[in-house]
Design a protein around this motif. Structure first.
Motif, PDB file in Angstrom:
ATOM      1  N   UNK A  34       0.843  -1.190   0.000  1.00 22.28           N
ATOM      2  CA  UNK A  34       0.000   0.000   0.000  1.00 22.28           C
ATOM      3  C   UNK A  34       0.877   1.237   0.000  1.00 22.28           C
ATOM      4  N   UNK A  35       0.834   2.036  -1.047  1.00 18.64           N
ATOM      5  CA  UNK A  35       1.658   3.244  -1.085  1.00 18.64           C
ATOM      6  C   UNK A  35       1.253   4.202   0.037  1.00 18.64           C
ATOM      7  N   UNK A  36       2.156   5.113   0.403  1.00 20.38           N
ATOM      8  CA  UNK A  36       1.811   6.100   1.412  1.00 20.38           C
ATOM      9  C   UNK A  36       0.556   6.866   1.013  1.00 20.38           C
ATOM     10  N   UNK A  37      -0.305   7.140   2.007  1.00 20.01           N
ATOM     11  CA  UNK A  37      -1.577   7.796   1.717  1.00 20.01           C
ATOM     12  C   UNK A  37      -1.478   9.312   1.762  1.00 20.01           C
ATOM     13  N   UNK A  38      -0.352   9.847   2.255  1.00 15.18           N
ATOM     14  CA  UNK A  38      -0.232  11.303   2.289  1.00 15.18           C
ATOM     15  C   UNK A  38      -0.115  11.839   0.872  1.00 15.18           C
ATOM     16  N   UNK A  39      -0.577  13.042   0.680  1.00 13.64           N
ATOM     17  CA  UNK A  39      -0.573  13.646  -0.653  1.00 13.64           C
ATOM     18  C   UNK A  39       0.856  13.782  -1.156  1.00 13.64           C
ATOM     19  N   UNK A  40       1.077  13.330  -2.381  1.00 13.78           N
ATOM     20  CA  UNK A  40       2.409  13.406  -2.951  1.00 13.78           C
ATOM     21  C   UNK A  40       2.653  14.804  -3.512  1.00 13.78           C
ATOM     22  N   UNK A  41       3.863  15.333  -3.352  1.00 17.50           N
ATOM     23  CA  UNK A  41       4.163  16.632  -3.950  1.00 17.50           C
ATOM     24  C   UNK A  41       4.213  16.501  -5.463  1.00 17.50           C
ATOM     25  N   UNK A  42       4.138  17.635  -6.141  1.00 20.45           N
ATOM     26  CA  UNK A  42       4.280  17.623  -7.594  1.00 20.45           C
ATOM     27  C   UNK A  42       5.670  17.109  -7.948  1.00 20.45           C
ATOM     28  N   UNK A  43       5.782  16.323  -9.025  1.00 23.81           N
ATOM     29  CA  UNK A  43       7.096  15.785  -9.393  1.00 23.81           C
ATOM     30  C   UNK A  43       8.114  16.899  -9.596  1.00 23.81           C
ATOM     31  N   UNK A  44       9.331  16.646  -9.149  1.00 17.36           N
ATOM     32  CA  UNK A  44      10.400  17.603  -9.403  1.00 17.36           C
ATOM     33  C   UNK A  44      10.662  17.665 -10.903  1.00 17.36           C
ATOM     34  N   UNK A  45      11.091  18.804 -11.406  1.00 18.38           N
ATOM     35  CA  UNK A  45      11.374  18.898 -12.849  1.00 18.38           C
ATOM     36  C   UNK A  45      12.582  18.050 -13.215  1.00 18.38           C
ATOM     37  N   UNK A  46      12.680  17.721 -14.508  1.00 16.46           N
ATOM     38  CA  UNK A  46      13.855  17.004 -14.986  1.00 16.46           C
ATOM     39  C   UNK A  46      15.076  17.897 -14.776  1.00 16.46           C
ATOM     40  N   UNK A  47      16.104  17.407 -14.095  1.00 16.98           N
ATOM     41  CA  UNK A  47      17.262  18.257 -13.809  1.00 16.98           C
ATOM     42  C   UNK A  47      18.002  18.616 -15.086  1.00 16.98           C
ATOM     43  N   UNK A  48      18.641  19.779 -15.108  1.00  8.34           N
ATOM     44  CA  UNK A  48      19.485  20.119 -16.260  1.00  8.34           C
ATOM     45  C   UNK A  48      20.705  19.207 -16.297  1.00  8.34           C
ATOM     46  N   UNK A  49      21.288  19.070 -17.478  1.00  6.39           N
ATOM     47  CA  UNK A  49      22.502  18.258 -17.567  1.00  6.39           C
ATOM     48  C   UNK A  49      23.638  18.890 -16.781  1.00  6.39           C
ATOM     49  N   UNK A  50      23.746  20.207 -16.846  1.00 12.51           N
ATOM     50  CA  UNK A  50      24.817  20.883 -16.137  1.00 12.51           C
ATOM     51  C   UNK A  50      26.166  20.631 -16.787  1.00 12.51           C
ATOM     52  N   UNK A  51      27.165  21.232 -16.231  1.00 17.23           N
ATOM     53  CA  UNK A  51      28.539  21.043 -16.702  1.00 17.23           C
ATOM     54  C   UNK A  51      29.397  20.601 -15.532  1.00 17.23           C
ATOM     55  N   UNK A  52      30.293  19.664 -15.758  1.00 13.25           N
ATOM     56  CA  UNK A  52      31.134  19.194 -14.653  1.00 13.25           C
ATOM     57  C   UNK A  52      32.016  20.307 -14.107  1.00 13.25           C
ATOM     58  N   UNK A  53      32.085  20.341 -12.785  1.00 11.71           N
ATOM     59  CA  UNK A  53      33.043  21.229 -12.148  1.00 11.71           C
ATOM     60  C   UNK A  53      34.357  20.493 -11.959  1.00 11.71           C
ATOM     61  N   UNK A  54      35.251  21.060 -11.177  1.00 11.17           N
ATOM     62  CA  UNK A  54      36.530  20.382 -10.937  1.00 11.17           C
ATOM     63  C   UNK A  54      36.285  19.020 -10.278  1.00 11.17           C
ATOM     64  N   UNK A  55      36.750  17.978 -10.885  1.00  9.52           N
ATOM     65  CA  UNK A  55      36.609  16.639 -10.328  1.00  9.52           C
ATOM     66  C   UNK A  55      37.916  16.164  -9.729  1.00  9.52           C
ATOM     67  N   UNK A  56      37.863  15.017  -9.069  1.00 11.84           N
ATOM     68  CA  UNK A  56      39.053  14.490  -8.404  1.00 11.84           C
ATOM     69  C   UNK A  56      39.576  13.211  -9.036  1.00 11.84           C
ATOM     70  N   UNK A  57      38.920  12.735 -10.115  1.00  3.46           N
ATOM     71  CA  UNK A  57      39.356  11.485 -10.740  1.00  3.46           C
ATOM     72  C   UNK A  57      40.543  11.764 -11.661  1.00  3.46           C
ATOM     73  N   UNK A  58      41.599  11.006 -11.484  1.00  2.68           N
ATOM     74  CA  UNK A  58      42.763  11.102 -12.357  1.00  2.68           C
ATOM     75  C   UNK A  58      42.680   9.961 -13.362  1.00  2.68           C
ATOM     76  N   UNK A  59      42.393  10.287 -14.608  1.00  4.59           N
ATOM     77  CA  UNK A  59      42.204   9.279 -15.638  1.00  4.59           C
ATOM     78  C   UNK A  59      43.543   8.873 -16.236  1.00  4.59           C
TER      79      UNK A  59
END
Length: 500
Positions: A36-61
Motif C-alpha cells: 500500500x503506497x503512502x496515503x499522504x498527498x504526494x508533492x508535484x514531481x520535481x522537474x527534470x534536472x538540467x545536464x549541467x557542466x562538470x566542475x573540478x573533479x578528483x578522478x585522475x584518468x
C-alpha cells in the motif's frame, strides 16, 4: 576485537536457520500486490534536472590495469570509444565502524563527451567498468559526442575491493551439483559453511557489502566527477542501487534510466518464482528464435537444452544456459554451445560460467561477491521445511530453471539480516526516472520491474516486447526513449510499449 567480531557474525550465521516457519501462503500469492503506497498527498514531481557542466573533479584518468584491458579485449565487440580508468574513494561504513574505512572504487570512462553518465550493473555479470565499455560500443555513435559512460565496479566486485572468501571446494560443490536434484539439506550445509568462511575472511567488511552502502558510493562517484546531479544508467541490480540512491539523495538525482529493476517484493519465495518465470519465458523465446533464424538446434532448442544438462557438472551447465540467455544479441553463440553440448562437447557452454568459478591471483571468482551482496540484500529467512516445499513447487512448475531460482532461498538462509536492508523505495521526492522492462527477462522479470515502477511515485515505464536481460542498446525503440530522456530531458509516456 578481531576475534570477537568474527565470532559474533559466525554466531548469527549459525542461528539464522532456526527461525520459526512463516505463516505466509504458498508461492502463488504475490506479496508485493498487497503493498500500500503512502496515503499522504504526494508533492508535484520535481522537474527534470538540467545536464549541467562538470566542475573540478578528483578522478585522475589514466591507462586501465592489465586485468581490465584483458577483459575488454575478450569482449565479442571490442569497444571503439576512447577508454581510460580511474579511482574514487568511498567509505566502508561497516556497522562495526560507522562512517570509517576507505574503499577504493574502480571507474572506467568510455568516450570523450563532456557529461558523465555513471553505469551500475548486476553483481554476477560483467563488472560495471567492462559493461560500460561494451555498452558504449552498442550505443548510437553520436551519443558519446555529448556523454561519457562512467562504468563503476560496485563494492565487492570487479576491481573495487572484490570479495574473495569461499574455499574452492565449497564453491565448486555449490555450483556443480544439479539443483533439480533438490538436495536441500546439502544446500543448507554448504550455505552455512559459506557464511562461516566469508565471515572469517571478510570480518568487519561482511555486513558493509550491500546496496544501501553502494548507493553512498554512487554519491561519492558523483562528487568525484564534479557533478551537482548524478546522471546514471542502472542494469538489473544496478537499477536497485539507483532507486535506493533516489530514496536517500532525491535532490541529487539527475537523469536516470533503470534497465530492468529487480522485484521489490520482500518475500524471497515470490521473487524466486518470478525469476523462474522470466527465465523459462526467455528460454521459450530463444527456442522460437532458433526456428526463425535457422539456428543449428532447429525446432528442438528447448529439448536440446534439457539434453545438454545431462552432462558432467549439470549445475554449471544450467547456469551457463541462464547466463547465455541474458544477451539477446549473442543467442547464435549460445545455440552453437548448446548444440556442441548435445553432441558431448561441453567446453563452450561451461565457458559462460568460468568467471563464476575460476579464482586467480588477479581476478577472484565472481560467485563470492554475488553470494555476499545478494544475501546481504535479502530480507527473507526461511525454515528448512519452507525451502524444501518451495523448491519442490518451483521445480515442478518450472522444470528447467525453477530449482535454480529456489536454491537461493537456501544459500541465503543462514545469512544474518543486513543492518541496512533495502528500503521500499518510493522516490516521491525525486524527478522523473525512466524504467525499461523486457517482456522475457531471465534476471529481472517483467512483473517484478512493473511492481517497482508502481511503487516509485515518479517512475515512467517503457516495456520492450522482446527477450534477454535489458532493452537498452538492443531495442531501437527503448534506446530512443532512453537517449531522448538523457539528451533533451524528454520524458516518455508512461506505459509505452516497444515492439519485439
Amino acid at each position: 576485537m578481531r576475534r570477537l567480531v568474527t565470532g559474533v557474525v559466525v554466531a548469527a550465521l549459525l542461528s539464522a536457520c532456526t527461525a520459526g516457519p512463516s505463516t505466509r501462503p504458498a508461492i502463488v500469492v504475490r506479496g508485493g500486490d498487497a503493498f500500500t503506497p503512502p496515503t499522504d498527498a504526494l508533492p508535484a514531481p520535481a522537474p527534470v534536472p538540467p545536464l549541467g557542466e562538470p566542475g573540478p573533479g578528483s578522478v585522475r584518468w589514466s591507462e586501465c590495469p592489465p586485468e581490465t584491458e584483458a577483459a575488454l579485449a575478450a569482449l565479442p565487440q571490442p569497444p571503439t570509444a576512447e577508454i581510460s580508468c580511474g579511482q574514487v574513494n568511498g567509505v566502508v561504513d561497516s556497522p562495526y565502524s560507522p562512517g570509517r574505512g576507505t574503499l577504493r572504487i574502480r571507474v572506467l570512462r568510455a568516450g570523450t563527451g563532456e557529461i558523465p553518465v555513471a553505469v551500475f550493473t548486476d553483481a554476477d555479470g560483467l563488472p560495471g567498468t567492462v559493461y560500460a565499455a561494451r555498452l558504449a560500443s552498442r550505443m548510437p555513435e553520436d551519443f558519446l559526442t555529448r556523454f561519457s559512460l562512467i562504468g563503476v565496479d560496485r563494492r565487492g566486485t570487479g576491481d573495487s575491493s572484490p570479495v574473495r572468501c569461499l574455499p574452492s571446494d565449497i564453491r565448486e560443490d555449490l555450483l556443480t551439483a544439479d539443483p533439480r536434484a533438490l538436495a536441500v539439506d546439502e544446500w543448507i550445509d554448504l550455505a552455512r559453511s559459506s557464511g562461516q568462511n566469508c565471515s572469517i575472511a571478510l570480518e568487519r567488511r561482511l555486513p558493509a557489502l550491500d546496496t544501501w552502502r553502494t548507493a553512498a558510493d554512487a554519491d561519492a562517484v558523483r562528487t568525484a566527477l564534479g557533478m551537482d546531479h548524478l546522471h546514471a544508467i542502472g542494469v538489473g541490480e544496478g537499477s536497485r542501487v539507483l532507486s535506493v540512491y533516489a530514496e536517500r539523495y532525491p535532490e541529487r538525482v539527475g537523469r536516470m534510466v533503470l534497465d530492468g529493476h529487480p522485484d521489490p517484493d520482500d518475500d524471497a519465495r515470490a521473487v524466486a518464482a518470478g525469476i523462474a518465470t522470466g527465465a523459462e519465458a526467455a528460454l521459450d523465446a530463444f527456442a522460437a528464435d532458433c526456428v526463425t533464424s535457422g539456428c543449428p538446434l532447429g525446432a528442438t532448442a528447448r529439448e536440446a537444452v534439457i539434453e545438454a544438462l545431462d552432462g558432467p557438472d549439470p549445475g554449471l551447465l544450467l547456469r551457463g544456459v541462464h547466463i547465455g540467455l541474458r544477451d539477446r544479441t549473442a543467442w547464435p553463440e549460445l545455440a552453437e554451445a548448446v548444440a556442441a553440448a548435445r553432441g558431448g562437447s561441453y567446453d563452450a557452454l561451461l565457458e559462460y560460467t568460468r568467471p563464476l568459478v575460476q579464482d586467480t591471483d588477479e581476478v577472484p571468482a565472481r560467485f563470492d561477491g554475488t553470494l555476499v551482496l545478494r544475501c546481504n540484500d535479502t530480507k527473507s529467512r526461511l525454515a528448512t521445511e519452507q525451502i524444501e516445499k518451495t523448491a519442490s513447487e518451483l521445480n515442478e512448475r518450472y522444470p528447467v530453471f525453477g530449482a535454480l531460482a529456489g536454491q537461493w532461498l537456501a544459500l541465503c538462509g543462514p545469512w544474518p539480516v543486513s543492518s541496512k536492508p533495502v528500503p521500499q523505495t518510493t522516490a516521491k521526492a525525486a524527478p522523473p526516472i525512466v524504467v525499461l522492462a523486457t517482456a522475457s527477462d531471465p534476471v529481472t522479470p517483467l512483473e517484478g520491474t512493473d511492481r517497482a515502477v508502481r511503487r516509485m511515485a515518479t517512475a515512467v515505464g517503457v516495456t520492450w516486447q522482446g527477450a534477454g536481460h535489458g532493452a537498452l542498446a538492443v531495442s531501437p525503440c527503448a534506446t530512443d526513449a532512453a537517449t531522448a530522456f538523457l539528451r533533451e530531458g524528454t520524458v516518455p509516456r508512461d506505459g509505452t510499449v516497444c515492439p519485439p
